[in-house]
Design an enzyme around this catalytic site. Sequence first.
Site, PDB file in Angstrom:
ATOM      1  N   GLU A  43       0.852  -1.191   0.000  1.00 38.67           N
ATOM      2  CA  GLU A  43       0.000   0.000   0.000  1.00 38.67           C
ATOM      3  C   GLU A  43       0.890   1.243   0.000  1.00 38.67           C
ATOM      4  O   GLU A  43       1.944   1.264   0.626  1.00 38.67           O
ATOM      5  CB  GLU A  43      -0.875  -0.013   1.261  1.00 38.67           C
ATOM      6  CG  GLU A  43      -1.879   1.126   1.324  1.00 38.67           C
ATOM      7  CD  GLU A  43      -2.666   1.112   2.623  1.00 38.67           C
ATOM      8  OE1 GLU A  43      -3.826   1.538   2.597  1.00 38.67           O
ATOM      9  OE2 GLU A  43      -2.126   0.682   3.661  1.00 38.67           O
ATOM     10  N   LYS A 113     -10.463   0.080  -1.733  1.00 37.56           N
ATOM     11  CA  LYS A 113     -10.445  -0.265  -0.313  1.00 37.56           C
ATOM     12  C   LYS A 113     -11.749   0.139   0.375  1.00 37.56           C
ATOM     13  O   LYS A 113     -12.191   1.286   0.286  1.00 37.56           O
ATOM     14  CB  LYS A 113      -9.255   0.430   0.361  1.00 37.56           C
ATOM     15  CG  LYS A 113      -9.040   0.046   1.819  1.00 37.56           C
ATOM     16  CD  LYS A 113      -7.825   0.803   2.361  1.00 37.56           C
ATOM     17  CE  LYS A 113      -7.536   0.476   3.816  1.00 37.56           C
ATOM     18  NZ  LYS A 113      -6.414   1.275   4.337  1.00 37.56           N
ATOM     19  N   CYS A 156      -4.575  -3.620   3.459  1.00 41.57           N
ATOM     20  CA  CYS A 156      -4.179  -3.195   4.806  1.00 41.57           C
ATOM     21  C   CYS A 156      -5.248  -3.395   5.892  1.00 41.57           C
ATOM     22  O   CYS A 156      -5.435  -4.494   6.379  1.00 41.57           O
ATOM     23  CB  CYS A 156      -3.695  -1.740   4.767  1.00 41.57           C
ATOM     24  SG  CYS A 156      -2.680  -1.259   6.197  1.00 41.57           S
TER      25      CYS A 156
END
Length: 270
Positions: A43, A113, A156
Amino acid sequence: MKSYLAAALQMTSLPDLQKNLVQAEELIDLAVRRGAELVSLPENFSFLGEEKDKIAQAEEIAQQSEKFLKTMAQRFQVTIVGGGFPVPEDSGKVYNTALLVDPTGTEQARYKKVHLFDVNLPDGNTYQESSTVMAGTTLPPVYPSEHLGNIGLSVCYDVRFPELYRHLSYKGAEVLFVPAAFTAYTGKDHWQVLLQARAIENTCYVIAPAQTGRHYAMRHSHGHAMIIDPWGVILADAGDRPGVAIAEIEPSRIEQVRRQMPSLLHRVFV
């Protein structure tokens, strides 16, 4: 699906797009020279700086990041997973976007995300990802590859939400990606155990490229890019310096673990 080597890159990205892309290219080259056919970047691989600077440069970061991933995949003839990186949207915010590109340089999967990192940590750091990032609204895709297996994407903070990975395994995922810039404070206690849990409960390989070290001001990442097998065994750990974690992905290992522990077949609630 065949056996192959996968690589999880570990970077110390900075508020400097061009420097980061140079670092990423060097690590991709290293991974490919060591035999990797599937390469993943963490990321914020292309930019890790203040939120205001990210927004100001978002258009360029998005264009350069996407071009870079496609160029590298084609040049080195490998599949690359990169992300997330900021992609502007109409509200003035960005989507934290992960991209999967095949060896022809063609985009095969994209994920925005969903879970945004809005957290006040005891070390004095406050993170408010939603101040500049728009949350995605759809579950991540599973990309079916004849040679590499079924690949599931995440980014993440998603790793703390097991229902997302259960969805991916339900859709047939065999290899789960968790590109991350995990904070040093939370990483020391949670990073490894969360990755192992996602691997064990879904009997999948987990590949987790990571950021490490100090990026700017107080922003400090944990490192320890990892590749973990479906039994939860850590096959590779990049430690706390920039580098590459490489390990073999074996379809026979997935089959073996799923025979020994057929938990996916015993699900009651789907």
